[in-house]
Design a protein around this motif. Structure first.
Motif, PDB file in Angstrom:
ATOM      1  N   ARG A 192      18.069 -48.864  -1.044  1.00 58.57           N
ATOM      2  CA  ARG A 192      18.781 -47.556  -1.320  1.00 58.57           C
ATOM      3  C   ARG A 192      18.993 -46.586   0.336  1.00 58.57           C
ATOM      4  O   ARG A 192      20.012 -45.926   0.019  1.00 58.57           O
ATOM      5  CB  ARG A 192      17.412 -46.218  -1.589  1.00 58.57           C
ATOM      6  CG  ARG A 192      17.365 -46.853  -3.541  1.00 58.57           C
ATOM      7  CD  ARG A 192      16.608 -45.837  -3.845  1.00 58.57           C
ATOM      8  NE  ARG A 192      15.122 -45.424  -2.864  1.00 58.57           N
ATOM      9  CZ  ARG A 192      14.147 -44.904  -3.446  1.00 58.57           C
ATOM     10  NH1 ARG A 192      14.708 -43.768  -3.994  1.00 58.57           N
ATOM     11  NH2 ARG A 192      12.925 -44.995  -2.499  1.00 58.57           N
ATOM     12  N   ARG A 193      18.350 -47.598   1.242  1.00 58.42           N
ATOM     13  CA  ARG A 193      18.309 -46.295   3.111  1.00 58.42           C
ATOM     14  C   ARG A 193      19.731 -46.991   3.051  1.00 58.42           C
ATOM     15  O   ARG A 193      19.250 -47.714   4.408  1.00 58.42           O
ATOM     16  CB  ARG A 193      16.693 -45.655   2.919  1.00 58.42           C
ATOM     17  CG  ARG A 193      16.186 -45.723   2.125  1.00 58.42           C
ATOM     18  CD  ARG A 193      14.640 -45.259   3.309  1.00 58.42           C
ATOM     19  NE  ARG A 193      13.840 -46.477   3.361  1.00 58.42           N
ATOM     20  CZ  ARG A 193      12.514 -46.449   3.805  1.00 58.42           C
ATOM     21  NH1 ARG A 193      11.510 -45.430   4.083  1.00 58.42           N
ATOM     22  NH2 ARG A 193      12.327 -48.090   3.151  1.00 58.42           N
ATOM     23  N   THR A 194      20.740 -46.845   3.370  1.00 59.22           N
ATOM     24  CA  THR A 194      22.141 -47.682   4.216  1.00 59.22           C
ATOM     25  C   THR A 194      21.610 -47.819   5.432  1.00 59.22           C
ATOM     26  O   THR A 194      22.336 -47.943   5.863  1.00 59.22           O
ATOM     27  CB  THR A 194      23.410 -47.269   3.348  1.00 59.22           C
ATOM     28  OG1 THR A 194      23.463 -45.825   3.639  1.00 59.22           O
ATOM     29  CG2 THR A 194      23.181 -47.380   2.034  1.00 59.22           C
TER      30      THR A 194
ATOM     31  N   ASP B 212      19.933 -49.097  -5.369  1.00 59.70           N
ATOM     32  CA  ASP B 212      18.764 -48.259  -6.052  1.00 59.70           C
ATOM     33  C   ASP B 212      17.935 -49.866  -7.135  1.00 59.70           C
ATOM     34  O   ASP B 212      18.900 -49.732  -8.544  1.00 59.70           O
ATOM     35  CB  ASP B 212      19.179 -47.137  -6.433  1.00 59.70           C
ATOM     36  CG  ASP B 212      17.471 -46.671  -7.074  1.00 59.70           C
ATOM     37  OD1 ASP B 212      15.965 -47.363  -7.063  1.00 59.70           O
ATOM     38  OD2 ASP B 212      17.597 -44.971  -7.575  1.00 59.70           O
ATOM     39  N   LEU B 213      17.377 -50.005  -7.134  1.00 61.15           N
ATOM     40  CA  LEU B 213      16.732 -51.282  -6.952  1.00 61.15           C
ATOM     41  C   LEU B 213      16.077 -51.016  -8.827  1.00 61.15           C
ATOM     42  O   LEU B 213      15.692 -51.775  -9.941  1.00 61.15           O
ATOM     43  CB  LEU B 213      16.175 -52.612  -7.139  1.00 61.15           C
ATOM     44  CG  LEU B 213      16.709 -53.519  -6.168  1.00 61.15           C
ATOM     45  CD1 LEU B 213      17.411 -54.550  -6.705  1.00 61.15           C
ATOM     46  CD2 LEU B 213      17.667 -52.795  -4.905  1.00 61.15           C
ATOM     47  N   SER B 214      15.837 -49.703  -9.210  1.00 59.48           N
ATOM     48  CA  SER B 214      15.154 -49.074 -10.098  1.00 59.48           C
ATOM     49  C   SER B 214      16.136 -48.949 -11.534  1.00 59.48           C
ATOM     50  O   SER B 214      15.909 -48.591 -12.333  1.00 59.48           O
ATOM     51  CB  SER B 214      14.661 -47.997 -10.014  1.00 59.48           C
ATOM     52  OG  SER B 214      15.287 -47.095 -10.160  1.00 59.48           O
ATOM     53  N   ASN B 215      17.748 -48.746 -10.795  1.00 64.13           N
ATOM     54  CA  ASN B 215      18.766 -48.846 -11.341  1.00 64.13           C
ATOM     55  C   ASN B 215      19.055 -49.572 -12.246  1.00 64.13           C
ATOM     56  O   ASN B 215      19.719 -50.541 -11.432  1.00 64.13           O
ATOM     57  CB  ASN B 215      19.349 -47.681 -10.477  1.00 64.13           C
ATOM     58  CG  ASN B 215      20.644 -46.908 -11.409  1.00 64.13           C
ATOM     59  OD1 ASN B 215      20.935 -47.630 -12.620  1.00 64.13           O
ATOM     60  ND2 ASN B 215      21.078 -45.954 -11.141  1.00 64.13           N
TER      61      ASN B 215
ATOM     62  N   ALA C   2      23.085 -54.502 -11.468  1.00 62.36           N
ATOM     63  CA  ALA C   2      23.961 -55.319 -12.504  1.00 62.36           C
ATOM     64  C   ALA C   2      25.103 -55.422 -11.627  1.00 62.36           C
ATOM     65  O   ALA C   2      26.270 -56.613 -11.724  1.00 62.36           O
ATOM     66  CB  ALA C   2      24.299 -54.511 -13.700  1.00 62.36           C
ATOM     67  N   ALA C   3      25.517 -54.353 -10.104  1.00 63.20           N
ATOM     68  CA  ALA C   3      26.843 -54.580 -10.204  1.00 63.20           C
ATOM     69  C   ALA C   3      26.887 -55.444  -8.239  1.00 63.20           C
ATOM     70  O   ALA C   3      27.315 -55.773  -8.120  1.00 63.20           O
ATOM     71  CB  ALA C   3      26.742 -53.268  -9.734  1.00 63.20           C
TER      72      ALA C   3
ATOM     73  N   THR D 278       8.739 -46.382 -13.344  1.00 64.48           N
ATOM     74  CA  THR D 278      10.009 -47.107 -11.701  1.00 64.48           C
ATOM     75  C   THR D 278       9.220 -48.883 -10.944  1.00 64.48           C
ATOM     76  O   THR D 278       9.969 -48.879 -10.675  1.00 64.48           O
ATOM     77  CB  THR D 278       9.639 -46.155 -10.922  1.00 64.48           C
ATOM     78  OG1 THR D 278      10.416 -44.915 -11.922  1.00 64.48           O
ATOM     79  CG2 THR D 278      10.713 -46.381  -9.411  1.00 64.48           C
ATOM     80  N   VAL D 279       7.717 -48.353 -11.316  1.00 65.94           N
ATOM     81  CA  VAL D 279       7.294 -49.677 -10.337  1.00 65.94           C
ATOM     82  C   VAL D 279       7.325 -51.070 -11.477  1.00 65.94           C
ATOM     83  O   VAL D 279       7.561 -51.924 -10.302  1.00 65.94           O
ATOM     84  CB  VAL D 279       5.801 -49.721 -10.007  1.00 65.94           C
ATOM     85  CG1 VAL D 279       4.692 -51.044  -9.806  1.00 65.94           C
ATOM     86  CG2 VAL D 279       5.124 -48.098  -9.354  1.00 65.94           C
ATOM     87  N   VAL D 280       7.597 -50.624 -12.815  1.00 66.00           N
ATOM     88  CA  VAL D 280       8.063 -52.006 -13.351  1.00 66.00           C
ATOM     89  C   VAL D 280       9.526 -51.927 -13.092  1.00 66.00           C
ATOM     90  O   VAL D 280       9.469 -52.912 -13.408  1.00 66.00           O
ATOM     91  CB  VAL D 280       8.082 -51.820 -14.575  1.00 66.00           C
ATOM     92  CG1 VAL D 280       7.920 -52.971 -16.138  1.00 66.00           C
ATOM     93  CG2 VAL D 280       6.120 -51.132 -15.119  1.00 66.00           C
ATOM     94  N   GLU D 281      10.326 -51.250 -13.224  1.00 63.80           N
ATOM     95  CA  GLU D 281      11.795 -51.097 -12.872  1.00 63.80           C
ATOM     96  C   GLU D 281      11.983 -51.809 -11.773  1.00 63.80           C
ATOM     97  O   GLU D 281      12.921 -53.512 -11.756  1.00 63.80           O
ATOM     98  CB  GLU D 281      12.536 -49.985 -12.973  1.00 63.80           C
ATOM     99  CG  GLU D 281      12.898 -49.464 -14.501  1.00 63.80           C
ATOM    100  CD  GLU D 281      13.646 -50.203 -14.771  1.00 63.80           C
ATOM    101  OE1 GLU D 281      14.471 -51.180 -14.589  1.00 63.80           O
ATOM    102  OE2 GLU D 281      13.594 -50.360 -16.268  1.00 63.80           O
ATOM    103  N   VAL D 282      11.549 -51.347 -10.322  1.00 58.36           N
ATOM    104  CA  VAL D 282      11.105 -52.018  -9.242  1.00 58.36           C
ATOM    105  C   VAL D 282      10.253 -53.340  -9.031  1.00 58.36           C
ATOM    106  O   VAL D 282      11.267 -54.260  -8.866  1.00 58.36           O
ATOM    107  CB  VAL D 282      11.857 -51.205  -7.884  1.00 58.36           C
ATOM    108  CG1 VAL D 282      11.522 -51.697  -7.270  1.00 58.36           C
ATOM    109  CG2 VAL D 282      12.129 -49.875  -8.029  1.00 58.36           C
ATOM    110  N   ASP D 283       9.852 -53.604  -9.212  1.00 58.12           N
ATOM    111  CA  ASP D 283       8.856 -54.880  -9.175  1.00 58.12           C
ATOM    112  C   ASP D 283       8.570 -55.660 -10.241  1.00 58.12           C
ATOM    113  O   ASP D 283       8.385 -56.894  -9.723  1.00 58.12           O
ATOM    114  CB  ASP D 283       6.561 -54.091  -8.409  1.00 58.12           C
ATOM    115  CG  ASP D 283       6.959 -53.211  -8.127  1.00 58.12           C
ATOM    116  OD1 ASP D 283       8.479 -52.389  -7.475  1.00 58.12           O
ATOM    117  OD2 ASP D 283       5.620 -52.865  -7.107  1.00 58.12           O
ATOM    118  N   VAL D 284       9.842 -56.037 -11.535  1.00 60.13           N
ATOM    119  CA  VAL D 284       9.680 -56.468 -12.592  1.00 60.13           C
ATOM    120  C   VAL D 284      11.044 -56.921 -12.422  1.00 60.13           C
ATOM    121  O   VAL D 284      10.883 -57.693 -12.557  1.00 60.13           O
ATOM    122  CB  VAL D 284       8.224 -56.090 -13.567  1.00 60.13           C
ATOM    123  CG1 VAL D 284       8.379 -56.823 -14.926  1.00 60.13           C
ATOM    124  CG2 VAL D 284       7.026 -56.005 -12.807  1.00 60.13           C
ATOM    125  N   ALA D 285      10.897 -56.130 -13.352  1.00 60.20           N
ATOM    126  CA  ALA D 285      12.496 -55.970 -13.648  1.00 60.20           C
ATOM    127  C   ALA D 285      13.668 -56.145 -12.876  1.00 60.20           C
ATOM    128  O   ALA D 285      14.460 -57.382 -13.187  1.00 60.20           O
ATOM    129  CB  ALA D 285      13.567 -54.753 -14.018  1.00 60.20           C
TER     130      ALA D 285
END
Length: 268
Positions: free
Chosen positions: A41-43, A63-66, A71-72, A109-116
């Motif tokens: 996220r922090r470019t 943002d890896l939680s998104n 997908a992009a 958010t932990v699940v989205e970033v660390d798993v998904a």
């Protein structure tokens, strides 16, 4: 199984590359001659890192939680004229404290970033590696993957998922010659304590100093392990011993000790 060689239009994509282990892995791969695609996220921090690298690099803010940002990524990489031969799923967040007092959004958010994100990016980029019959995947798990972690229930479970997923993916990809490795670091001072609202003194009391390794040492061990085709790498002898103990000790004996020692569960 070896690390794919660098080449024109080939690249290594590293998530969570703005600091800590991710930034050091980017340095390691850049020194080996790979074009590195830095994702976080922090470019601003990514741009600073890119300027420090001797080899070619690209900065991609995401943002890896998104799910939409994830997908992009393949199209954004293709627009750079690059193919991903090495995928490093390093991005991670954590929470600490009892589940009963947790913020639901933060836990998800932990699940989205660390798993998904690990599943999402592997699914999107591994297919191209299989088609080209070259590639490597490095997934960053944790020593905490070897058993439940009271006080960080979601984080421990997420890293256990990453370790299990890596073993399965590695077996599936063997016929394609693609190597898959999980690195399971012990404690590394990457600012996680501050993010969890804990002091280094509190964390240090639960995790003795001999267990700690610097991020650059962890990154080198991880990349060397990936290049050697190892399935799992646990940096540090004491951390390897801790992982074995965590895995083998009966849960009825282990869990009360972990719960008593975790700083986020101690009564103030």
């Amino acid at each position: 199984m070896v690390l794919p060689p660098p080449g024109p239009h080939r690249a290594a994509l590293i998530t969570g590359a703005s600091s800590g282990i991710g930034a050091e892995i980017a340095r390691q791969l850049s020194r080996r001659g790979h074009h590195v695609v830095l994702v976080a996220r922090r470019t601003e921090q990514l741009a600073e890192l890119a300027e420090q690298l001797n080899g070619p690099s690209s900065v991609v803010g995401a943002d890896l939680s998104n799910p939409a940002d994830r997908a992009a990524l393949p199209d954004r990489v293709s627009a750079l004229g690059l193919e991903i031969d090495i995928l490093v799923n390093n991005a991670g967040v954590a929470t600490a404290g009892p589940v009963a007092a947790a913020d639901p959004a933060a836990e998800v958010t932990v699940v989205e970033v660390d798993v998904a994100a690990v599943v999402d990016l592997c699914t999107r980029f591994v297919a191209g590696m299989v088609a080209r019959r070259r590639g490597a995947v490095l997934n960053v798990a944790s020593v905490g993957a070897y058993g439940p972690l009271p006080g960080q229930a979601v984080y421990g479970a997420a890293k256990a998922f990453v370790l299990s997923y890596t073993w399965a993916l590695r077996e599936e990809l063997k016929p394609s010659g693609i190597t898959v490795t999980a690195v399971c670091p012990g404690p590394v001072d990457t600012g996680f304590a501050d993010a969890l609202g804990l002091s280094m003194a509190e964390v240090g009391a639960a995790l003795p100093k001999p267990l700690w390794l610097p991020a650059d040492a962890v990154a080198k061990i991880a990349v060397d392990g990936l290049a050697a085709g190892k399935p799992v790498v646990v940096p540090g002898r004491l951390n390897r011993a801790a992982a074995v103990a965590n895995y083998l000790t009966p849960r009825r004996l282990l869990l009360p000790v972990l719960a008593r020692s975790h700083p986020s569960l101690k009564k103030k």
